[in-house]
Design an enzyme around this catalytic site. Structure first.
Site, mmCIF file in Angstrom:
data_model
loop_
_atom_site.group_PDB
_atom_site.id
_atom_site.type_symbol
_atom_site.label_atom_id
_atom_site.label_comp_id
_atom_site.label_asym_id
_atom_site.label_seq_id
_atom_site.Cartn_x
_atom_site.Cartn_y
_atom_site.Cartn_z
ATOM 1 N N ASN A 174 62.165 -10.608 17.410
ATOM 2 C CA ASN A 174 63.049 -11.730 17.229
ATOM 3 C C ASN A 174 62.298 -13.050 18.204
ATOM 4 O O ASN A 174 61.349 -12.504 19.114
ATOM 5 C CB ASN A 174 64.543 -11.566 17.801
ATOM 6 C CG ASN A 174 64.448 -11.929 19.534
ATOM 7 O OD1 ASN A 174 64.552 -13.005 20.103
ATOM 8 N ND2 ASN A 174 64.521 -10.884 20.322
ATOM 9 N N ASN A 184 73.230 -13.952 32.436
ATOM 10 C CA ASN A 184 71.673 -14.011 32.165
ATOM 11 C C ASN A 184 71.215 -15.498 32.481
ATOM 12 O O ASN A 184 71.581 -16.273 31.723
ATOM 13 C CB ASN A 184 71.161 -13.117 30.543
ATOM 14 C CG ASN A 184 69.907 -13.103 30.600
ATOM 15 O OD1 ASN A 184 69.122 -13.834 30.135
ATOM 16 N ND2 ASN A 184 69.167 -12.005 31.033
ATOM 17 N N ASN A 231 66.349 -13.900 33.904
ATOM 18 C CA ASN A 231 65.380 -13.558 32.865
ATOM 19 C C ASN A 231 63.902 -14.016 33.152
ATOM 20 O O ASN A 231 63.732 -15.391 32.786
ATOM 21 C CB ASN A 231 65.921 -13.962 31.467
ATOM 22 C CG ASN A 231 64.786 -13.769 30.335
ATOM 23 O OD1 ASN A 231 63.856 -13.078 30.428
ATOM 24 N ND2 ASN A 231 65.295 -13.981 29.066
ATOM 25 N N CYS A 269 61.223 -13.511 29.287
ATOM 26 C CA CYS A 269 61.379 -13.843 28.084
ATOM 27 C C CYS A 269 60.042 -14.420 27.284
ATOM 28 O O CYS A 269 59.452 -15.259 27.734
ATOM 29 C CB CYS A 269 62.360 -15.052 27.675
ATOM 30 S SG CYS A 269 62.530 -15.543 25.814
ATOM 31 N N ASN A 283 62.617 -6.115 28.763
ATOM 32 C CA ASN A 283 62.833 -7.114 27.910
ATOM 33 C C ASN A 283 62.053 -6.844 26.793
ATOM 34 O O ASN A 283 61.632 -5.592 26.717
ATOM 35 C CB ASN A 283 62.456 -8.452 28.503
ATOM 36 C CG ASN A 283 63.155 -9.712 27.950
ATOM 37 O OD1 ASN A 283 63.377 -9.660 26.820
ATOM 38 N ND2 ASN A 283 63.657 -10.299 28.523
ATOM 39 N N GLY A 292 64.581 -2.562 19.979
ATOM 40 C CA GLY A 292 65.015 -1.555 18.985
ATOM 41 C C GLY A 292 64.212 0.047 19.434
ATOM 42 O O GLY A 292 63.282 0.016 20.191
ATOM 43 N N GLY A 321 66.192 -0.720 26.190
ATOM 44 C CA GLY A 321 65.221 -0.836 25.285
ATOM 45 C C GLY A 321 65.474 0.484 24.368
ATOM 46 O O GLY A 321 65.300 1.519 24.513
ATOM 47 N N GLY A 346 71.506 -3.220 23.133
ATOM 48 C CA GLY A 346 70.963 -4.534 22.467
ATOM 49 C C GLY A 346 71.033 -4.227 21.114
ATOM 50 O O GLY A 346 72.059 -4.473 20.502
#
Ligand SMILES: Cc1cc2nc3c(=O)[nH]c(=O)nc-3n(C[C@H](O)[C@H](O)[C@H](O)COP(=O)(O)O)c2cc1C
Length: 298
Positions: free
Chosen positions: A72, A102, A129, A132, A194, A219, A245, A267
Site C-alpha cells: 500500500n 497514531n 509513526n 511510514c 511498520n 500481511g 506484522g 492490520g
C-alpha cells in the site's frame, strides 16, 4: 469478562487493556467494523495516522496485491487532528473504548503540534509513526536514524503527558539500535513492525503498478521478519513492546507474545476479513488454553 484471553487484563504504561489485542494503525474504521463485531471486544483501538492539517495522501493506484500480502502507498491521507478529535475520537470514546492515536508529521514540530492537541483530550495513548515508507518527508526519514528518532521522541515527550508508543520501521539494518535510541529518549513503549518497502512492476508498461513507485508490504509475508524483530527488540529494551506484522490468526498472535510482545495489533487481516480482530481475540484465548500462558523463550 468478554474479550478476556485467559491472561487477564494487560497494563501497558498504566493504561488497562482488557486483552492484549488492538487494531494496527490505518486498518480500522469504526463505521465498517461495527457491522461485523463489537469493537469493545478488543483491548484497544489504534486509529490511523493523524497530522496537524488535512493530508490528501498519494495518487491512485495505492494498492497492489502480492502472493502473501499487499503493497500500500496510501500516504497517510487524513482529515487533520482537529477533525479527528471532533469526530473519530469522540465517537470511539463515547463507546468507552481505549484509544491509541497514531501520530504523523513531516517535521518534528508537526508531531509536537498533534501530540499537544491530543494531550488535551481523553485519548489514552499516542503512537508516533516514525516509520511510514509512503510519505516523501518525515515518516521513515526519522525512523531509520537513531538521532532523528531520539529528537522527535524527546520533543514530543516534552509536549504531552500521554504515554507515548514509538512505532519502529523494519527498513533498517539495526532495529535494536533504533529501539534503544527511542527508549533512551523517553519512549514509554515500542510497537513494531511498520511495513517493508516493496515494489511491483506492470509487465506491459514496465512501470511500477503503484503511482507512488514503491509501497509498504504487509500481511503474512512479513510475519517472520516481524517476529524476529520483536524477539530482538524485546530482549534489548525495558519498555513494553507491541508486536504486529502478518497476524492472521490467534496462533500468530500467540507467537508474537512468545517472542516477547505484551500485546499485538491486527492490520491486513482485517482488510481481508473485517471481523478478524475479534476472531483473533477468541482464537488467542483458545491458544492460551492449548499451550498455556505464553512464556517467552530464552
Ligand atoms: C492500508 C494500510 C494503512 C496503514 N496506515 C498506517 C498508519 O496510518 N500509521 C501507521 O503507523 N501504520 C500504518 N500501516 C501499517 C500497519 O499499522 C502495520 O504496522 C503493518 O501493516 C503490519 O501489520 P499487518 O501485516 O498486520 O498489516 C498501514 C498499513 C496498511 C496496510
Amino acid at each position: 469478562m468478554k474479550g478476556d484471553t485467559g491472561m487477564g487484563a494487560t497494563n501497558i504504561c498504566g493504561v488497562i487493556w482488557k486483552n492484549p489485542v488492538t487494531t494496527a494503525a490505518g486498518t480500522f474504521s469504526y463505521r465498517e467494523s461495527v457491522k461485523y463485531y463489537d469493537p469493545s471486544a478488543l483491548g484497544a483501538i489504534t486509529t490511523k495516522g493523524v497530522s496537524p492539517t488535512p493530508w490528501k495522501g498519494n495518487p491512485l493506484p495505492r494498492i497492489a496485491e502480492t502472493p502473501a500480502g499487499m503493497l500500500n502507498a496510501v500516504g497517510l491521507e487524513n482529515p487533520g487532528v482537529d477533525d479527528y478529535i471532533e469526530n473519530e475520537l469522540a465517537t470511539l470514546k463515547k463507546q468507552g473504548l481505549v484509544v491509541v492515536a497514531n501520530v504523523a508529521g513531516h517535521q518534528v514540530e508537526e508531531y509536537c503540534q498533534v501530540a499537544e492537541k491530543l494531550s488535551a483530550t481523553d485519548v489514552d495513548m499516542l503512537e508516533l509513526n516514525v516509520s511510514c515508507p509512503n510519505v516523501a518527508e518525515g515518516g521513515l526519514a526519522f525512523g531509520t536514524d537513531p538521532k532523528a528518532v531520539a529528537e522527535v521522541v524527546t520533543a514530543v515527550k516534552s509536549r504531552t503527558r500521554k504515554p507515548v508508543i514509538v512505532k519502529l520501521s523494519p527498513n533498517v539494518a539495526d532495529v535494536v539500535g533504533i529501539a534503544q535510541a527511542a527508549e533512551a529518549a523517553g519512549a514509554d513503549a515500542l510497537s513494531l513492525i511498520n511495513t517493508l518497502v516493496g515494489m511491483r512492476l506492470d509487465l506491459a508498461t514496465g512501470r511500477p503498478i503503484l503511482a507512488n513507485g514503491t509501497g509498504g508490504l504487509s500481511g503474512p509475508a512479513v510475519k517472520p521478519v516481524a517476529v524476529r524483530m520483536v524477539y530482538q527488540v524485546s530482549r534489548a529494551v525495558g519498555v513494553p513492546v507491541i508486536g504486529m506484522g502478518g497476524i492472521m490468526t490467534g496462533e500468530d498472535a500467540y507467537e508474537f507474545l512468545l517472542a516477547g510482545a505484551v500485546a499485538v495489533a491486527v492490520g491486513t487481516a482485517a482488510l481481508l476479513d473485517p471481523a478478524a480482530p475479534a476472531r483473533i481475540v477468541r482464537e488467542l484465548e483458545a491458544a492460551v488454553e492449548k499451550y498455556g500462558a505464553p512464556r517467552r523463550g530464552a
